[in-house]
Enzyme design. Structure first.
Site, short mmCIF file in Angstrom:
data_model
loop_
_atom_site.label_atom_id
_atom_site.label_comp_id
_atom_site.label_asym_id
_atom_site.label_seq_id
_atom_site.Cartn_x
_atom_site.Cartn_y
_atom_site.Cartn_z
N GLY A 1 53.36 141.66 19.56
CA GLY A 1 53.88 140.81 20.64
C GLY A 1 55.36 141.00 20.87
N ASN A 2 56.10 141.37 19.81
CA ASN A 2 57.54 141.59 19.96
C ASN A 2 57.85 142.87 20.72
OD1 ASN A 2 58.47 139.27 18.62
ND2 ASN A 2 58.08 140.19 16.63
N LYS B 1 52.79 132.13 10.35
CA LYS B 1 52.78 132.94 11.56
C LYS B 1 53.98 132.60 12.44
CE LYS B 1 51.33 135.63 14.87
NZ LYS B 1 51.49 137.09 14.75
N LYS C 1 47.22 139.04 14.49
CA LYS C 1 46.53 140.01 15.35
C LYS C 1 46.16 141.29 14.60
CE LYS C 1 49.89 143.24 16.43
NZ LYS C 1 50.80 142.86 15.38
N LYS D 1 50.29 143.75 8.12
CA LYS D 1 49.92 145.11 8.55
C LYS D 1 49.40 145.92 7.37
CE LYS D 1 53.12 145.39 12.47
NZ LYS D 1 53.27 143.93 12.57
#
Length: 308
Positions: A9-10, A122, A205, A263
């Site tokens: 999103g960043n 988050k 995500k 990740k």
């Protein structure tokens, strides 16, 4: 090949960048040029983050809280999926006019007893200085934690357990569509029997995309971020760039909980469960990541850790 790609999103609203529609459109257009370079050769399932966007929606809702009760995070997550998915579909069609492009509002089941619910981690919304963060925390009762050199709001982030719309997504992918799904980690829901109920949280995500990739039998999971590869001691004088790693060896290293750690977990789980490879790297290098010449490759075939 079938590629599952998760875009942060960043990358769509960059740090300290004004959260305008124009900036999002411009960043998504650039992202889609890169995605199209591999999308013209391979099948693509695209997922995306929504941290800045869902945080923006929460701020907008808070601004009118005296007139309208703010909507819960599951609904804000669905709103962000629609907003970002629309922009991606439009930009991807401009780059690949001969492909069918579809965005799916995706619900993801979580466990209401997940211990992560009591330990918000988050990051959402814009960044703040330490003084701003302390003031906002006092005023709004938000939980705010350090994020690099800045501070951001954090909300609960339970693990994704299953994807409600997976059968529909699979049908679309198997018929050649480029599918945008699992945006923002999916809309969190609790399932009781045959009934679904929204749950106020924001799912990671990367973990959702790893689950999506496994369910759709993807050949490679790619987590596209704003760094070239995974680093040990990132930002420190003794930082080392990782070229490739065995997932079990990578698990033994320590990474920041709110940034690289999810990740690492997502890619290691994908590699261990499927026996296929996952890659973390910069979106601009996506073609080279697919070829195995850029980013950090996580694979069971790698022995230990290989540095650049």
């Amino acid at each position: 090949m079938r590629l599952a790609i998760a875009l942060g999103g960043n990358a769509l609203l960059r740090r300290s960048e004004p959260m305008t529609a124009e900036n999002q459109r411009a960043n998504i257009a650039l992202a889609c040029k890169a995605i199209a370079r591999v999308g013209k050769k391979h099948d693509v399932i695209l997922s995306h983050g929504n941290g800045p966007q869902v945080g923006l929606l929460a701020l907008q809702a808070e601004a009118y809280s005296e007139k309208v009760t703010p909507y819960p995070f599951d609904i804000l997550g669905a709103e962000s999926q629609g907003m970002i998915g629309y922009m991606f579909v439009q930009a991807l069609r401009n780059e690949m006019p001969n492909r069918e492009i579809v965005a799916v509002i995706t619900q993801v089941a979580v466990n209401k007893n997940d211990p992560a619910i009591n330990d918000p981690s988050k990051f959402i919304g814009p960044v703040y200085t330490k003084d701003e963060a302390e003031q906002i925390s006092r005023q709004k009762g938000w939980i705010i934690k350090p994020d690099g050199h800045y501070y951001r709001r954090v909300v609960p982030s339970p693990r994704p357990e299953s994807i409600v719309e997976i059968a529909s997504i699979r049908t679309l992918v198997n018929n050649g569509a480029v599918v945008v799904a699992g945006g923002g980690g999916g809309v969190p829901v609790i399932i009781n029997g045959d009934r679904e109920q929204g749950f106020e949280a924001v799912i990671d995500k990367d973990l959702c995309c790893s689950l999506l990739a496994r369910e759709l039998n993807a050949d490679i999971l790619i987590l596209a971020t704003d760094v070239k590869c995974v680093f040990v001691n990132f930002g420190m004088p003794d930082a080392k760039a990782i070229k490739a790693a065995n997932p079990k060896a990578l698990y033994e290293l320590k990474f920041a909980a709110g940034s690289m750690a999810p990740k690492i977990q997502a890619t290691c789980e994908f590699a261990l469960i499927t026996g296929k490879k996952a890659i973390i790297g910069a979106l601009d290098d996506i073609e080279h990541m697919v070829e195995g010449t850029a980013g950090t490759t996580i694979s069971n075939e790698i022995k230990g850790i290989i540095y650049y």
